[in-house]
Design a protein around this motif. Structure first.
Motif, PDB file in Angstrom:
ATOM      1  N   ASP A 195       1.213 -13.340  -8.698  1.00  0.00           N
ATOM      2  CA  ASP A 195       0.191 -13.807  -7.380  1.00  0.00           C
ATOM      3  C   ASP A 195       0.737 -13.899  -6.416  1.00  0.00           C
ATOM      4  O   ASP A 195      -0.071 -13.586  -5.436  1.00  0.00           O
ATOM      5  CB  ASP A 195      -0.228 -15.129  -7.992  1.00  0.00           C
ATOM      6  CG  ASP A 195       0.835 -16.159  -8.551  1.00  0.00           C
ATOM      7  OD1 ASP A 195       1.852 -15.725  -8.681  1.00  0.00           O
ATOM      8  OD2 ASP A 195       0.544 -17.463  -8.481  1.00  0.00           O
ATOM      9  N   SER A 207       2.059  -9.184  -4.317  1.00  0.00           N
ATOM     10  CA  SER A 207       1.446  -7.789  -4.432  1.00  0.00           C
ATOM     11  C   SER A 207       1.360  -6.902  -3.163  1.00  0.00           C
ATOM     12  O   SER A 207       1.421  -5.693  -3.157  1.00  0.00           O
ATOM     13  CB  SER A 207      -0.099  -7.896  -4.998  1.00  0.00           C
ATOM     14  OG  SER A 207      -0.935  -8.443  -3.964  1.00  0.00           O
ATOM     15  N   ALA A 208       1.493  -7.595  -1.895  1.00  0.00           N
ATOM     16  CA  ALA A 208       1.341  -6.727  -0.811  1.00  0.00           C
ATOM     17  C   ALA A 208       2.857  -6.650  -0.022  1.00  0.00           C
ATOM     18  O   ALA A 208       2.907  -6.194   0.811  1.00  0.00           O
ATOM     19  CB  ALA A 208       0.581  -7.614   0.153  1.00  0.00           C
ATOM     20  N   ASP A 226      -4.473  -4.687  -6.714  1.00  0.00           N
ATOM     21  CA  ASP A 226      -4.549  -5.112  -5.029  1.00  0.00           C
ATOM     22  C   ASP A 226      -4.277  -3.614  -4.482  1.00  0.00           C
ATOM     23  O   ASP A 226      -3.259  -3.222  -4.443  1.00  0.00           O
ATOM     24  CB  ASP A 226      -3.500  -5.970  -4.816  1.00  0.00           C
ATOM     25  CG  ASP A 226      -3.678  -6.626  -3.407  1.00  0.00           C
ATOM     26  OD1 ASP A 226      -4.319  -5.703  -2.600  1.00  0.00           O
ATOM     27  OD2 ASP A 226      -3.085  -7.741  -3.184  1.00  0.00           O
ATOM     28  N   LYS A 227      -5.290  -3.279  -3.530  1.00  0.00           N
ATOM     29  CA  LYS A 227      -5.015  -1.894  -2.726  1.00  0.00           C
ATOM     30  C   LYS A 227      -3.701  -2.097  -1.837  1.00  0.00           C
ATOM     31  O   LYS A 227      -3.098  -1.205  -1.538  1.00  0.00           O
ATOM     32  CB  LYS A 227      -6.195  -1.914  -2.027  1.00  0.00           C
ATOM     33  CG  LYS A 227      -7.233  -0.956  -2.645  1.00  0.00           C
ATOM     34  CD  LYS A 227      -7.991   0.104  -2.101  1.00  0.00           C
ATOM     35  CE  LYS A 227      -8.668   0.918  -2.935  1.00  0.00           C
ATOM     36  NZ  LYS A 227      -9.933   0.945  -2.779  1.00  0.00           N
ATOM     37  N   ALA A 228      -3.535  -3.367  -1.350  1.00  0.00           N
ATOM     38  CA  ALA A 228      -2.377  -3.426  -0.363  1.00  0.00           C
ATOM     39  C   ALA A 228      -1.185  -3.314  -0.960  1.00  0.00           C
ATOM     40  O   ALA A 228      -0.299  -2.844  -0.462  1.00  0.00           O
ATOM     41  CB  ALA A 228      -2.354  -5.020   0.237  1.00  0.00           C
ATOM     42  N   ALA A 229      -1.243  -3.177  -2.089  1.00  0.00           N
ATOM     43  CA  ALA A 229       0.288  -2.752  -3.155  1.00  0.00           C
ATOM     44  C   ALA A 229       0.546  -1.330  -2.814  1.00  0.00           C
ATOM     45  O   ALA A 229       1.545  -0.838  -3.188  1.00  0.00           O
ATOM     46  CB  ALA A 229       0.194  -3.141  -4.509  1.00  0.00           C
ATOM     47  N   PRO A 269      -6.804  -1.486   3.520  1.00  0.00           N
ATOM     48  CA  PRO A 269      -6.614  -2.322   2.504  1.00  0.00           C
ATOM     49  C   PRO A 269      -6.297  -3.858   2.606  1.00  0.00           C
ATOM     50  O   PRO A 269      -6.463  -4.748   1.877  1.00  0.00           O
ATOM     51  CB  PRO A 269      -5.717  -1.802   1.694  1.00  0.00           C
ATOM     52  CG  PRO A 269      -5.892  -0.265   1.845  1.00  0.00           C
ATOM     53  CD  PRO A 269      -6.063  -0.357   3.616  1.00  0.00           C
ATOM     54  N   GLN A 270      -5.402  -3.804   3.771  1.00  0.00           N
ATOM     55  CA  GLN A 270      -5.111  -5.312   4.265  1.00  0.00           C
ATOM     56  C   GLN A 270      -6.389  -6.059   4.976  1.00  0.00           C
ATOM     57  O   GLN A 270      -6.090  -7.382   5.334  1.00  0.00           O
ATOM     58  CB  GLN A 270      -4.068  -5.534   4.938  1.00  0.00           C
ATOM     59  CG  GLN A 270      -2.381  -4.891   4.353  1.00  0.00           C
ATOM     60  CD  GLN A 270      -2.442  -3.627   4.316  1.00  0.00           C
ATOM     61  OE1 GLN A 270      -3.267  -2.780   4.911  1.00  0.00           O
ATOM     62  NE2 GLN A 270      -1.527  -3.234   3.532  1.00  0.00           N
TER      63      GLN A 270
END
Lengths: 819, 442
Positions: free
Chosen positions: A650, A653-654, B232-235, B423-424
């Motif tokens: 959680d 991911s970024a 998550d697209k940011a990944a 994406p962010q």
């Protein structure tokens, strides 16, 4: 929890209020004014103050919340923003009031009632840079603007001094009536000026220029202290979203004095969405978590403030305390994650680790038997033992030499086939012996002899001019990109043309004898030796430049000694931090999916690593271990961080640069092609290679392969040579899906499929075997059941079912990626 | 299994059999009729349906193409002379003969300038309409913003089965999708249409594999594809990018239009000769076929325009066929009634230095460049802006790369002021200054 201070009645109310609002107990903020021990010299000097409040260990810039006051207004004045300026001479106290607390600092003023003489280098040049006068699109461009030319970004004060004071018959300057000088009238927009209004009368910058003109435009006196470096305060800052932080930039001179030059500094953010910076050096954090580097430039010096905006929300500190620490790498990564409020992913499964480790160390997949053996192994240290085993495999040398060939492989049309082959063999041999990296580089840089006998000398057949050798050597072995400095001072680095050509001078005495380049065959032999003469000249001044390293000291070149040996000694010496940093960063990027610095060979203050302490620690360890690449790989691969899963949880991911999870990588073309050949048991046929040769053993791009070209094999015959591409494309997908060659490998007689189909194995055993071969794991019950249905389909033969399943497995991301 | 329907009511399986299993005889016109069913009907029809962007990598000289300076001293003028065009008072350089003859169809912009003097940065600025965010090196391949082609693919889409953005024969440095994602990356055709055996690699099933068998393999693939994607697209999960490529690849091989458009051998020799039997000539012809099939953006990438040395010698060899091919493309589009709906643009990252250097070359120069526009209802027969008498700098009607990008977007019916989100969640304007070049808008 730190001890709770006894509250004053007012503060008690405040604390209660804070307690009501904050999820954790807040302590009373502690405030600090910086810098300490301010000394101002001359009436024009100034000092920006910073008021920092610390709550729960987190620092906040509170400068704009404070009320500043001079206790001694006859000595100093202070602005609402906290800028202190002299009024008289003596010692004074500044009081900052915030939240009913008073914080004091002492300021000493020397010669506060008169202006120190304005100096061209220290005062005027930075002013021109900051106003943008000498930037590329304005007067800094190669031919100037409207007949007025300055050196690009002000790297040539002599030139600029002449341009301002002497050119155009001196009409730019009018000392008798400074305000009528063309320089000021244009810059202030009082006369039409293409660049518009850059300075207004009354502004400090305008007044400095005015005083300098009134003084008769003196050049800097020779006894003026020289600028040694600049520093920025703070150098690292945690910010919350939308918070602000004022920077202070201080110039340090060689006489030990320093000066606040914040107002003369140019600022730039590398990620302005994350954190922007204004012209006054105030950072403003954006709405997103992340990191940014704020670059400050004053004269030719740089300093960087790294800004971190953590993920909102609290992570208890003991989360990090409980994380495994296999070696020093883990500690550095956890420290960084803690600062960012990121938590790491779980450990990857054994099967994922196995596949990852095979691909990373030897560039091939485990066999089905190797997979089963590892998965069945119950020993606690099996991952470490696996890494050790793999490092002893012969494929290690081919795989890592193949990577280095991307960097060093010469253009075969240029140097000829025999020379190309020799360099390739030299590389493979070096990795087979695990040659210490310093020795590897030293041998390459000082190679002498025939291109028909020695591989290392081919470097100097491929690159012939000192300047082209220099750019390659510095980028590859130092991570310093000098291309810009060929033609002008590097605009965001410290390197000048002088630096560049002085370094190039080490390659001035490369002698060549034999047959030169005769493209496109160039088959001749050439001998590389140390010539008795040869020099490099500065392209503008024509001055002959003696060899000089970029920084630090190198030995003098005595007698018959090859200058390249002196350079190689300097490059690999323990005093050169770049040498080890760039190689550990390269290896780290290969194994972890992303470099601590990206691009991996672009190390500079203005492109800081995502984890500086880790990069340094890896570099130090690498040197301590005798520049042993295998040991470096082992250190990285036995860290806990290396074995993390790629799947985020959680709070990460970024994260794309702090290694809180593993980053998936597409397999290199050679690895994929060999894997397909191994899995299908149908080898590839390459021209000019023995039967069953592997793609990893190819030594020239002239060996044709549509597969390798589709998957991004670099072509050294392009100008500039393309870098290897690691992206995936539609073309690659189509190739795996439809190419006649892949079709043949899946369906050929004598292939893996044919053998399996003809064997006595049950469909279940065939499915398990294919999963082990392609995915390096066994199928789940569910997967197995789904696959078995293919074999039951009416009208489908065992052979067809096996072909279809194998095709399907090869065409999924689980095969194409290292997870 | 229920297959999704496309191609005017046929199932994918039918398509496969039609496109790959049988000889396809209907020709491109037939394919176009089929396509029109799928094509979107926008209420406000844009001026141009497609754009062919011809990218001359390295930075083409303005002096030796569309902005000669016959009255400048020899060290600026260079070795070529100026020739008259169909337009009174407008001259081109001497090798631009055929384009000079159709100058009434062209609009030449002589006054775009910017501040990015190296290849990496100049490419980024012109290919995306946005300057690079941080200083980049000369050889850099950088992406801070989606390219014109990727945005067009994102906003306009393509007929079923065809990629919306082609780059031939390679991708330009900053021609990528950036945050729009892999789905909007260009489809690169590296095979050479000038070679007798030209076919676009791997878009047909291998011999011996039936469409039916292929479909069943595809079903199996869905069953075994279990690698967990990162939602998550940011990944930035590269496996998710592969999925998009897979989908595109699958649609491509199922598409009859694509197969037909790629089959350059159907063109009569007369047409093929007209474009010139050169690699560039045949690529331009392929681009026209793709436009006919409904592809909205095609980049033709032509390397080797970085003439630091021997510029006149090199251009004597290169310019005549270059001139002939571009003129042939414009003529051919006009004859087919397609020029009004097809925008043709020719440019590179910048112009070249005024003074011929010691190696008889010209260096990088972003203070002036010439850009050719034709078609897409661009009023022809005009020159926009001017450089000074020696060609140093754009001085009249000075325009920016932002104006250039906005013009292309407007022509294609895309609002350059549109905000897209990364994406962010970061908002990003397509172009910071959404003002198109009014003279070109008609």
């Amino acid at each position: 929890m730190p001890s709770f201070p006894t509250p004053t009645p007012f503060a008690a109310g405040l604390v209660l209020l804070l307690l009501a609002l904050a999820p954790v107990r807040a302590e009373e903020p502690a405030f600090r004014l910086s810098p300490a021990n301010v000394v101002l010299r001359g009436k024009a000097d100034r000092q920006q103050l910073l008021l920092t409040g610390t709550v729960n260990g987190k620092e906040l810039d509170r400068t704009r919340d404070a009320r500043f006051q001079s206790e001694t207004p006859t000595i100093v004045a202070v602005s609402a923003d906290g800028v202190v300026t002299p009024v008289g001479t003596g010692t004074a106290t500044i009081i900052a009031t915030v939240e009913n607390q008073q914080i004091r600092t002492i300021v000493k003023v020397i010669d506060g009632d008169r202006y120190a003489p304005v100096t061209f280098d220290k005062d005027i040049m930075p002013l021109l840079a900051r106003a943008g006068c000498n930037s590329g699109p304005c007067h800094g461009k190669a031919r100037g603007q409207n007949g007025f030319q300055l050196s690009l970004l002000g790297f040539d004060p002599d030139f600029d001094f002449a341009a301002i004071t002497k050119e155009a018959r001196g009409r730019r300057i009018f000392p008798a009536a400074p305000d009528h000088s063309l320089l000021l009238r244009k810059a202030s927009g009082q006369m039409s000026h293409g660049g518009g209004k850059r300075l207004a009368p009354g502004e400090p910058g305008y007044e400095v220029l005015r005083r300098w003109i009134a003084d008769g435009t003196p050049r800097t006196p020779s006894n003026t202290p020289a600028l040694e470096r600049i520093s920025v305060l703070p150098t690292e800052q945690l910010l919350t979203n939308r918070a602000e932080q004022q920077l202070i930039v201080t110039a340090h001179f060689d006489d030990g004095t320093s000066q606040d030059v914040t107002h003369l500094t140019t600022f730039q953010s590398n990620e302005s969405v994350i954190a922007a910076v204004n012209a006054g050096g105030r950072i403003k954090a954006g709405p997103l978590p992340g990191e940014a580097a704020i670059m400050a430039r004053y004269m030719e010096k740089f300093a960087v403030c790294n800004v971190v905006i953590p993920l909102p929300g609290n992570v208890p500190a003991d989360v990090y305390g409980k994380l495994p620490r296999n070696n020093f790498i883990d500690g550095h990564v956890w420290d960084k994650l803690q600062r960012l409020g990121i938590t790491p992913s779980d450990s990857a499964s054994d099967a994922t680790f196995l596949r990852r480790a095979y691909l990373d160390v030897i560039g091939r997949l485990p066999t089905a038997e190797e997979t089963r053996a590892f998965l069945d192994d119950k020993a606690a240290d099996k991952r470490t033992r696996l890494v050790d085993r793999l490092l002893e495999r012969p494929e290690y040398a081919d795989y890592w030499a193949n990577k280095w060939a991307d960097l060093l492989r010469p253009n075969p049309y240029h140097v000829g086939m025999k020379a190309t082959y020799n360099l390739d063999s030299w590389l493979r041999d070096a990795f087979r012996r695990n040659k210490p990296y310093d020795q590897f580089v030293h041998e390459l840089l000082t190679a002498q002899g025939s291109t028909f006998r020695s591989g290392a000398v081919v470097l100097f057949r491929n690159r012939r001019e000192p300047d082209e050798i220099t750019t390659m050597v510095s980028q590859l072995f130092l991570g310093i990109r000098l291309d810009c400095a060929r033609c002008h001072h590097h605009p965001f680095e410290v390197w000048s043309q002088d630096d560049f050509y002085s370094l190039a001078a080490y390659f001035a005495r490369i002698g060549r004898k034999g047959t030169g380049i005769s493209a496109p065959i160039s088959g001749g032999e050439e001998i590389i030796f140390t010539a008795t003469r040869g020099e490099v000249k500065h392209p503008l001044t024509g001055r002959v430049l003696p060899p000089r390293p970029l920084f630090g000291k190198a030995a003098a070149i005595e007698g018959e000694r090859d200058p390249r040996e002196v350079l190689a000694d300097w490059i690999v010496s323990p005093d050169n931090p770049y040498f080890t940093r760039v190689i550990v960063n390269r290896v780290w990027a290969d194994l972890m999916g992303r470099g601590l610095v990206e691009p991996v060979d672009d190390l500079r203050a203005t492109n800081p690593p995502s984890n500086g302490p880790l990069l340094d620690a890896l570099a130090v360890d690498f040197r301590k271990q005798g520049h042993d690449l295998k040991k470096l790989i082992r250190t990285i691969m036995t860290s806990h961080v290396y074995g993390l899963s790629s799947l985020p949880k959680d709070r990460n991911s970024a994260d794309l640069r702090n290694y809180s999870r593993h980053y998936r990588q597409r397999l290199r073309g050679e690895v994929l092609l060999d894997a397909v050949s191994d899995i299908t048991d149908v080898p590839e046929t390459f021209t000019a290679m023995p039967p069953r040769a592997r793609a990893m053993s190819l030594w020239t791009v002239r060996t044709q392969s549509v597969f390798l070209d589709s998957f991004g094999r670099p072509d050294p015959n392009q100008d500039p040579p393309c870098e290897r591409s690691s992206d995936s494309t539609v073309v690659q997908v189509l190739h795996l899906m439809n190419s006649p060659n892949l079709h043949r490998k899946v369906t050929a007689d004598g292939s893996r499929v044919a053998t399996l189909a003809a064997s006595g194995k049950s469909p279940r055993e065939i499915v398990d075997e294919l999963y082990a071969l392609v995915y390096s794991r066994l199928p789940s019950d569910d997967e197995r059941a789904a696959c078995l249905k293919i074999f039951d389909e009416k009208g489908t033969t065992r052979r067809q079912a096996t072909e279809d399943l194998l095709w399907a497995l090869i065409n999924t991301p689980e095969f194409v990626f290292k997870d | 299994m229920a297959l999704p329907r496309n191609c005017a009511g046929m199932t994918r399986r039918d398509c496969l059999q039609l496109g790959l299993g049988t000889v396809f005889g209907g020709g491109l016109a037939h394919a176009l009729r089929l396509r029109s069913v799928a094509a979107s009907s926008d209420a406000k029809a844009p001026a141009a349906k497609s754009c062919i962007l011809i990218w001359l990598d390295g930075g083409p000289t303005h002096y030796e193409t569309f902005d000669p300076k016959p009255n400048a001293p020899a060290e600026f003028r260079g070795e070529f002379s100026a020739i008259p065009t169909r337009l009174t008072g407008v001259a081109f350089s001497e090798h631009m003969k055929r384009l000079a003859a159709i100058a009434d169809k062209l609009a030449i912009v002589r006054s775009i300038r910017h501040d990015q003097g190296n290849h990496g940065a100049g490419n980024h600025y012109m290919m995306t309409g946005a300057p690079p965010r941080i200083p980049v090196g000369c050889g850099a391949f950088v992406s801070f913003h989606p390219s014109l082609g990727s945005v067009t693919a994102h906003e306009r889409g393509a007929p079923a089965g065809l990629p919306a953005y082609f780059s031939i024969p390679e991708m330009s440095r900053s021609g990528g999708p950036n945050f729009l994602g892999a789905k909007f990356a260009p489809f690169v055709v590296s095979d050479n249409p000038n070679s007798p055996g030209f076919r676009v690699r791997d878009v047909a099933l291998p011999a011996g594999l039936t469409g039916e068998r292929f479909e069943s393999r595809r079903d199996i693939r869905v069953q075994v594809d279990r690698l967990q994607r990162i939602a998550d697209k940011a990944a930035g999960d590269p496996a998710a990018a592969l999925d998009e490529h897979y989908q595109q690849g699958y649609e491509l091989i199922s598409s009859k239009q694509a197969q037909a458009a790629f089959d350059i051998h159907r063109e009569p020799d007369r047409v093929r000769d007209g474009y010139g039997r050169t690699n560039f000539g045949q690529r331009a012809l392929l681009a026209r076929r793709l436009v006919e099939a409904g592809v909205p953006f095609i980049t033709l990438y032509e390397g080797g325009w970085d003439h630091h040395k021997d510029i006149f010698k090199e251009l004597n060899k290169r310019l005549p066929s270059f001139d002939a091919t571009i003129a042939a493309l414009i003529d051919d589009l006009a004859q087919r009634g397609m020029l009004d709906s097809t925008l043709v643009v020719v440019l590179g990252e910048f112009g070249r230095t005024p003074q011929v250097n010691k190696d008889a070359g010209r260096d990088h120069w972003s203070n002036a460049m010439s850009v050719l526009f034709a078609g897409g209802r661009t009023p022809g027969g005009q020159v926009v802006g001017a450089t000074d008498v020696k060609g140093f700098s754009a001085v009249e009607r000075v325009l920016s790369p932002e104006n250039f990008a906005s013009t292309i977007y407007r022509k294609l019916g895309i609002d350059p002021d549109k905000v897209l989100y990364t994406p962010q969640g970061r908002p990003s304007h397509l172009v910071s200054d959404p003002t198109p070049i009014s003279e070109l808008m008609g």
